[in-house]
Design an enzyme around this catalytic site. Structure first.
Site, mmCIF file in Angstrom:
data_model
loop_
_atom_site.group_PDB
_atom_site.id
_atom_site.type_symbol
_atom_site.label_atom_id
_atom_site.label_comp_id
_atom_site.label_asym_id
_atom_site.label_seq_id
_atom_site.Cartn_x
_atom_site.Cartn_y
_atom_site.Cartn_z
ATOM 1 N N SER A 184 43.488 20.543 24.661
ATOM 2 C CA SER A 184 44.516 19.506 24.766
ATOM 3 C C SER A 184 44.006 18.237 24.109
ATOM 4 O O SER A 184 42.792 17.964 24.119
ATOM 5 C CB SER A 184 44.841 19.222 26.231
ATOM 6 N N TYR A 221 42.167 16.980 34.355
ATOM 7 C CA TYR A 221 42.705 17.909 33.346
ATOM 8 C C TYR A 221 42.001 17.707 32.011
ATOM 9 O O TYR A 221 41.602 18.677 31.352
ATOM 10 C CB TYR A 221 44.208 17.677 33.207
#
Length: 253
Positions: free
Chosen positions: A144, A158
């Site tokens: 990501s 995350y």
């Protein structure tokens, strides 16, 4: 249609995973669509692949569970030779600062987003490695843009889990480069999927779009095409590569 072997797509019932599964089926892979909870959505993806002339099956499993991962790969074995793994399954949580994060949240975040990908890659290497009797293959991990940007005040956990995926991609790529196994990753930016709603921010894409370099989010298909290229023989000399599909969002000053 080409017979490219079996591709496992974890988290294949929605978003980037579903787009990847559909494109893989069209390209000639026999696709195993993994899902954690939504059997109907996974079945719809598999049926769309079959309706277009491809092969597809579904398999329930939580990638954070070793028993489920083993069962998932046994299901793939029944379909044929494993040629590719797409480590797409992942979760976010409600926006939070680190000071307010619980241990349960952190364990879930890393168990699914990081440990799950490592477990799946382990099983893939056991089948693909030429030193173990395999014929080679490709692993594509989903990272990501958060891994580079840090996601402060929202998803630092995350971001950290995806940063671990970046390091894992590079390390495993070097470890198995001489064994016929390529390992790469795709690093998406703001993509129009329902993962934002699952993290408590259903309007996140619309809110961020005007501030993005391209003034728009990416689509699941745009990410899926990058994944398919990295998994394909066209990327035969690419390993350890992490490809940004972020519309320039992940480019640091």
């Amino acid at each position: 249609m080409n017979d490219l072997g079996v591709m496992i797509v974890t988290g294949g019932s929605r978003g980037i995973g579903a787009a990847t599964a559909r494109l893989a089926g069209a390209a000639g892979y026999a696709v195993l669509v993994n899902y954690a909870a939504d059997a109907a959505a996974a079945a719809a993806v598999a049926e769309a692949i079959r309706a277009a002339g491809g092969r597809a099956e579904t398999a329930r499993g939580d990638v954070g569970s070793e028993a489920d991962v083993l069962a998932l790969f046994e299901a793939a074995d029944r379909m044929g030779r494993l040629a590719a793994l797409v480590n797409n399954a992942g979760v976010v949580d409600q926006p939070s600062r680190v000071a307010d994060m619980s241990l349960a949240r952190l364990e879930r975040m890393f168990r699914i987003n990081t440990i799950g990908s490592v477990l799946c890659a382990r099983e893939a290497v056991r089948r693909m490695s030429t030193t173990r009797g395999g014929r080679g293959g490709a692993i594509v991990n989903l990272s990501s843009a958060a891994a580079k940007l840090g996601a402060p005040d929202q998803y630092v956990d995350y971001a950290a889990a995806k940063g671990a995926i970046d390091a894992f991609t590079v390390g495993l790529a070097k470890e198995v480069a001489a064994e016929g196994v390529r390992v790469c990753a795709v690093r998406p930016g703001i993509i129009e999927t329902d993962i934002h709603a699952s993290g408590g921010l259903p309007d996140r894409v619309a809110q961020l779009a005007p501030s993005l370099p391209m003034r728009r989010p990416g689509s699941a298909d745009e990410v899926a095409r990058a994944i398919l290229w990295l998994a394909s023989p066209e990327a035969s000399y690419s390993t350890g590569a992490i490809l940004d599909v972020s519309g320039a969002r992940a480019i640091l000053p």
